[in-house]
Scaffold this active site. Structure first.
Site, short mmCIF file in Angstrom:
data_model
loop_
_atom_site.label_atom_id
_atom_site.label_comp_id
_atom_site.label_asym_id
_atom_site.label_seq_id
_atom_site.Cartn_x
_atom_site.Cartn_y
_atom_site.Cartn_z
CE LYS A 1 78.68 49.97 12.06
NZ LYS A 1 77.45 49.40 12.55
CD GLN B 1 76.53 46.33 14.43
OE1 GLN B 1 77.18 47.38 14.45
NE2 GLN B 1 75.91 45.89 13.36
CG ASP C 1 72.80 53.24 14.20
OD1 ASP C 1 73.57 53.30 13.22
OD2 ASP C 1 72.70 52.25 14.94
#
Ligand code: NAD
Length: 290
Positions: free
Chosen positions: A53, A97, A120
């Site tokens: 990422k 994460q 997200d």
């Protein structure tokens, strides 16, 4: 029939190319998109995902701040970090994460991220908008990436029977909502661990999306001739024939390529698209502050 490759790397690279100008437009307006990625603990696979990422941000000129916290971080310390990132106007996106260490309430932590920075797309506000059929907000990256791949390959979704394996908050459920939403207009069946006659249900699918986490669960005889098959699964399986002793495989048996019209590979399918969608969400979050 040998399935065409639903190539997530190619599609993600096309998406990234289109995003460079968006980043430039933000910068011209005085805003440099900025993503904060928080990782807790030392799970090696999670560190690989975070690095991928961060690298995508570098390719696009998005600033990334990588915050790595030890596995014994307390939940209240993580909450303090999220509050700090929420309050920092220079940060547009916050990603925590997954998975968090077992002593933390992952869903409760997600709820604390400001919805406007929830890149997200897992915050109840953003998922709730999706339930309402509003697909113009922060969409969960993996299912949004699948939709983008289908569009890229000119695969018709309207009126098609879509069967989704898995009903998770992260993949299966939002995938079902996106395919059923106006614009995609598929007729959707959601399956899960209690579904009976799974093979027969799958055989009805024009579009089959597997997001289960069981290596090569979907067999060739579960798939209708000419169906489009998207393999979201990422499973690490032992393979002593190669030096490192393991390989990645999806939820779909590779033999499915003999009957499907399209099949996404693992790796190189949905994974790169997930990251591309994260970049879109981050840029959109930055744009909304201009
Ligand atoms: P999860 O464990 O949260 O959910 C799995 C779902 O599968 C559940 O809804 C469960 O009911 C269903 N299920 C379990 N056994 C089943 C069976 N025998 N038949 C039908 N359904 C069954 O997992 P998740 O987070 O949704 O992830 C699913 C897979 O996708 C995993 O392999 C994960 O690593 C992968 N994944 C990939 C990406 C990517 O970017 N490519 C992103 C997220 C997840």
């Amino acid at each position: 029939m040998t399935a065409s490759r639903l190539d997530g790397r190619l599609c993600a690279s096309a998406v990234e190319n289109s995003l460079k100008v968006e980043v430039q437009n933000c910068m011209d307006s005085g805003v440099n998109p900025h993503l904060a990625v928080v990782i807790v603990g030392d799970d090696p696979a999670s560190h690989v995902y975070v690095n991928n990422k961060v690298k995508a941000c570098e390719r696009l000129g998005i600033i990334s701040t990588h915050i790595s916290l030890p596995s014994n971080t307390t939940e209240s310390e993580l909450v303090t970090e999220i509050e700090r990132l929420n309050a920092d106007a220079s940060i547009h996106g916050i990603l925590i994460q997954s998975p968090l260490p077992k002593h933390m309430d992952e869903e409760g932590i997600t709820d604390l991220i400001s919805p406007s920075k929830d890149v997200d797309g897992f915050h109840p506000v953003n998922l709730g908008r999706l339930v309402q059929g509003r697909t113009d907000g922060m969409l969960p990256c993996t299912p949004a990436g699948v939709i983008e791949m289908l569009k890229w390959a000119n695969i018709e979704t309207e009126g098609k029977n879509a069967v989704i394996l898995g009903r998770s908050r992260i993949v299966g459920m939002p995938m079902s909502l996106l395919l059923a939403a106006k614009g995609c207009d598929s007729t959707v069946t959601i399956t899960h661990s209690r579904t009976q006659n799974l093979a027969e249900v799958c055989k009805q699918a024009d579009i089959l999306v597997a997001a289960v986490g069981i290596p090569e669960l979907v067999k060739k005889d579960w798939v209708k001739q000419g169906a489009v098959v998207v393999d979201v699964g990422i499973n690490r399986v032992e393979d002593l024939s190669i030096e490192r002793g393991w390989r990645l495989t999806g939820d779909v048996d590779p033999d499915v390529a003999e009957v499907a019209s399209w099949l996404s590979p693992v790796p190189g399918g949905v994974g790169p698209m997930t990251i591309a969608m994260l970049m879109i969400n981050t840029i959109n979050a930055a744009k909304s502050t201009i």
